[in-house]
Design an enzyme around this catalytic site. Structure first.
Site, PDB file in Angstrom:
ATOM      1  N   ASN A  10       0.860  -1.190   0.000  1.00  0.00           N
ATOM      2  CA  ASN A  10       0.000   0.000   0.000  1.00  0.00           C
ATOM      3  C   ASN A  10       0.896   1.239   0.000  1.00  0.00           C
ATOM      4  O   ASN A  10       1.454   1.601   1.033  1.00  0.00           O
ATOM      5  CB  ASN A  10      -0.893  -0.049   1.256  1.00  0.00           C
ATOM      6  CG  ASN A  10      -1.746   1.191   1.409  1.00  0.00           C
ATOM      7  OD1 ASN A  10      -1.832   2.016   0.492  1.00  0.00           O
ATOM      8  ND2 ASN A  10      -2.387   1.331   2.564  1.00  0.00           N
ATOM      9  N   LYS A  12       0.079   4.250  -0.351  1.00  0.00           N
ATOM     10  CA  LYS A  12      -0.603   5.434   0.213  1.00  0.00           C
ATOM     11  C   LYS A  12      -0.381   6.653  -0.705  1.00  0.00           C
ATOM     12  O   LYS A  12      -0.281   6.474  -1.908  1.00  0.00           O
ATOM     13  CB  LYS A  12      -0.119   5.675   1.646  1.00  0.00           C
ATOM     14  CG  LYS A  12      -0.227   4.399   2.495  1.00  0.00           C
ATOM     15  CD  LYS A  12      -0.054   4.617   3.952  1.00  0.00           C
ATOM     16  CE  LYS A  12      -0.178   3.275   4.668  1.00  0.00           C
ATOM     17  NZ  LYS A  12      -0.154   3.394   6.106  1.00  0.00           N
ATOM     18  N   HIS A  98      -9.678   1.052   5.110  1.00  0.00           N
ATOM     19  CA  HIS A  98      -8.345   1.285   5.687  1.00  0.00           C
ATOM     20  C   HIS A  98      -8.463   2.284   6.839  1.00  0.00           C
ATOM     21  O   HIS A  98      -9.270   3.214   6.789  1.00  0.00           O
ATOM     22  CB  HIS A  98      -7.390   1.820   4.620  1.00  0.00           C
ATOM     23  CG  HIS A  98      -5.983   1.852   5.117  1.00  0.00           C
ATOM     24  ND1 HIS A  98      -5.501   2.876   5.874  1.00  0.00           N
ATOM     25  CD2 HIS A  98      -4.983   0.944   5.020  1.00  0.00           C
ATOM     26  CE1 HIS A  98      -4.244   2.609   6.213  1.00  0.00           C
ATOM     27  NE2 HIS A  98      -3.904   1.443   5.703  1.00  0.00           N
ATOM     28  N   GLU A 100      -6.795   4.752   7.721  1.00  0.00           N
ATOM     29  CA  GLU A 100      -6.658   6.175   7.394  1.00  0.00           C
ATOM     30  C   GLU A 100      -7.938   6.718   6.773  1.00  0.00           C
ATOM     31  O   GLU A 100      -8.274   7.891   6.937  1.00  0.00           O
ATOM     32  CB  GLU A 100      -5.430   6.379   6.487  1.00  0.00           C
ATOM     33  CG  GLU A 100      -4.152   6.242   7.311  1.00  0.00           C
ATOM     34  CD  GLU A 100      -3.011   5.547   6.609  1.00  0.00           C
ATOM     35  OE1 GLU A 100      -2.990   5.505   5.368  1.00  0.00           O
ATOM     36  OE2 GLU A 100      -2.123   5.030   7.324  1.00  0.00           O
ATOM     37  N   GLU A 170      -5.423  -4.731  10.881  1.00  0.00           N
ATOM     38  CA  GLU A 170      -4.406  -3.704  11.011  1.00  0.00           C
ATOM     39  C   GLU A 170      -4.687  -2.871  12.264  1.00  0.00           C
ATOM     40  O   GLU A 170      -5.484  -1.921  12.207  1.00  0.00           O
ATOM     41  CB  GLU A 170      -4.432  -2.777   9.799  1.00  0.00           C
ATOM     42  CG  GLU A 170      -4.201  -3.475   8.480  1.00  0.00           C
ATOM     43  CD  GLU A 170      -3.681  -2.506   7.433  1.00  0.00           C
ATOM     44  OE1 GLU A 170      -2.501  -2.579   7.114  1.00  0.00           O
ATOM     45  OE2 GLU A 170      -4.460  -1.660   6.983  1.00  0.00           O
ATOM     46  N   GLY A 176       2.254   2.604  10.618  1.00  0.00           N
ATOM     47  CA  GLY A 176       3.183   3.703  10.392  1.00  0.00           C
ATOM     48  C   GLY A 176       3.880   4.204  11.641  1.00  0.00           C
ATOM     49  O   GLY A 176       4.497   5.269  11.627  1.00  0.00           O
ATOM     50  N   SER A 216       3.341  -1.723  10.502  1.00  0.00           N
ATOM     51  CA  SER A 216       4.799  -1.737  10.699  1.00  0.00           C
ATOM     52  C   SER A 216       5.427  -3.108  10.457  1.00  0.00           C
ATOM     53  O   SER A 216       6.390  -3.475  11.126  1.00  0.00           O
ATOM     54  CB  SER A 216       5.154  -1.186  12.079  1.00  0.00           C
ATOM     55  OG  SER A 216       4.701   0.150  12.200  1.00  0.00           O
TER      56      SER A 216
HETATM   57  P1  PGA Z   1       2.679   0.479   7.650  1.00  0.00           P
HETATM   58  O1  PGA Z   1       1.233   0.620   6.968  1.00  0.00           O
HETATM   59  O2  PGA Z   1       3.271  -0.818   7.144  1.00  0.00           O
HETATM   60  O3  PGA Z   1       3.437   1.673   7.172  1.00  0.00           O
HETATM   61  O4  PGA Z   1       2.477   0.455   9.118  1.00  0.00           O
HETATM   62  C1  PGA Z   1       0.384  -0.500   6.805  1.00  0.00           C
HETATM   63  C2  PGA Z   1      -0.921  -0.073   6.197  1.00  0.00           C
HETATM   64  O5  PGA Z   1      -1.392   1.037   6.488  1.00  0.00           O
HETATM   65  O6  PGA Z   1      -1.536  -0.799   5.411  1.00  0.00           O
END
Ligand code: PGA
Length: 265
Positions: A10, A12, A98, A100, A170, A176, A216
């Site tokens: 992803n 983003k 997601h 976000e 998640e 992140g 992460s």
């Molecule tokens: P990240 O994001 O690996 O940067 O923690 C995962 C995601 O949001 O799908």
């Protein structure tokens, strides 16, 4: 039952036209041999077409995904993109729910459900993302939140539609942040999600649905996470922006699945 592992990258709201192409070329170049794993990359909308032509040119079976979609097929919805438009660009998979989009953009469970149905009805695979915030985790509400989001997204879906759904667990506090769920915590959440699938649909749906972990995940922790029996791969944010790291994570998913399979005889 051996589920085929699934790893999503992803991106983003990252990369530019040139760097998106370079990243796609890097991943495709490192995955010359088609791995026994579904690998989908989710670039930003404006780069879908160019990334798609790079992936097709390299022919390594990498799949193109979209980070979002709108549930209406067309019309006066300024700024939105429909499933049909995405399919025109080569998209085969879409993320919905997601964290976000839930927590930064403010999408409701109802809208997420509409998007999920629109994606499935158009023939896309849908990756439904769920997970608890830190506050909810500290209050001991992880499983409650997961079940609430699963119910809102998937209840009454029917077996056929479920065959095109991947679930991404998640935890919001891990996305992140550099903080990863421990393999045991991830396994615990995934096991409960699978139990919910079994109770809501049936055991076959529970055994066939891929449940992947996100938050992460990186080369250093991927193998341990993916070796948990109910962790079928990962949704990778930050580490998917470096092709060598992303490819190491894909390889970890393949190796962990092989080890699990062998140890079960
Ligand atoms: P990240 O994001 O690996 O940067 O923690 C995962 C995601 O949001 O799908």
């Amino acid at each position: 039952m051996t589920r085929r592992p699934y790893v999503g990258g992803n991106w983003k709201m990252n990369t530019g036209l040139l760097s998106a192409g370079a990243l796609a070329r890097g991943i495709a170049g490192d995955l010359v041999d088609q791995p026994p794993c579904d690998v989908t990359i989710f670039p930003p909308f404006p780069y879908l077409l160019s990334v798609n032509s790079i992936l097709r040119e390299r022919g390594v079976g990498l799949r193109l995904g979209s980070q979002d979609l709108y549930h209406q097929p067309n019309g006066a919805f300024t700024g939105e993109v429909s499933a049909e438009m995405l399919i025109d660009c080569g998209v085969r998979s879409v993320l919905v729910g997601h964290s976000e989009r839930r927590h930064v953009i403010g999408e409701s469970d109802g809208l997420i459900r509409q998007k999920l149905i629109a994606g499935l009805d158009a023939g896309l695979e849908v990756v439904l993302c769920i997970g608890e915030t830190l506050e909810q985790r500290n209050a001991g509400e992880t499983d409650l939140v997961n079940v609430r989001q699963l119910e809102a997204g998937l209840s009454d879906l029917g077996f056929e539609r479920m065959s095109k759904v991947v679930i991404a667990y998640e935890p919001v506090w891990a996305i992140g942040t550099g903080r990863t769920a421990t393999p045991a915590d991830a396994q615990d959440a995934h096991e409960k999600i699978r139990a919910w699938l079994s109770a809501t649909f049936n055991d076959q749906v529970a055994q066939e649905t891929r449940i992947i972990y996100g938050g992460s995940a990186k080369p250093a922790n991927a193998a341990e996470l993916f070796s948990q029996p109910d962790v079928d791969g990962g949704l990778i944010g930050g580490a998917s922006l470096v092709s060598a790291d992303f490819v190491r994570i894909v390889r970890a998913a393949v190796t962990s699945r092989r080890v699990q399979h062998d140890s079960r005889g």
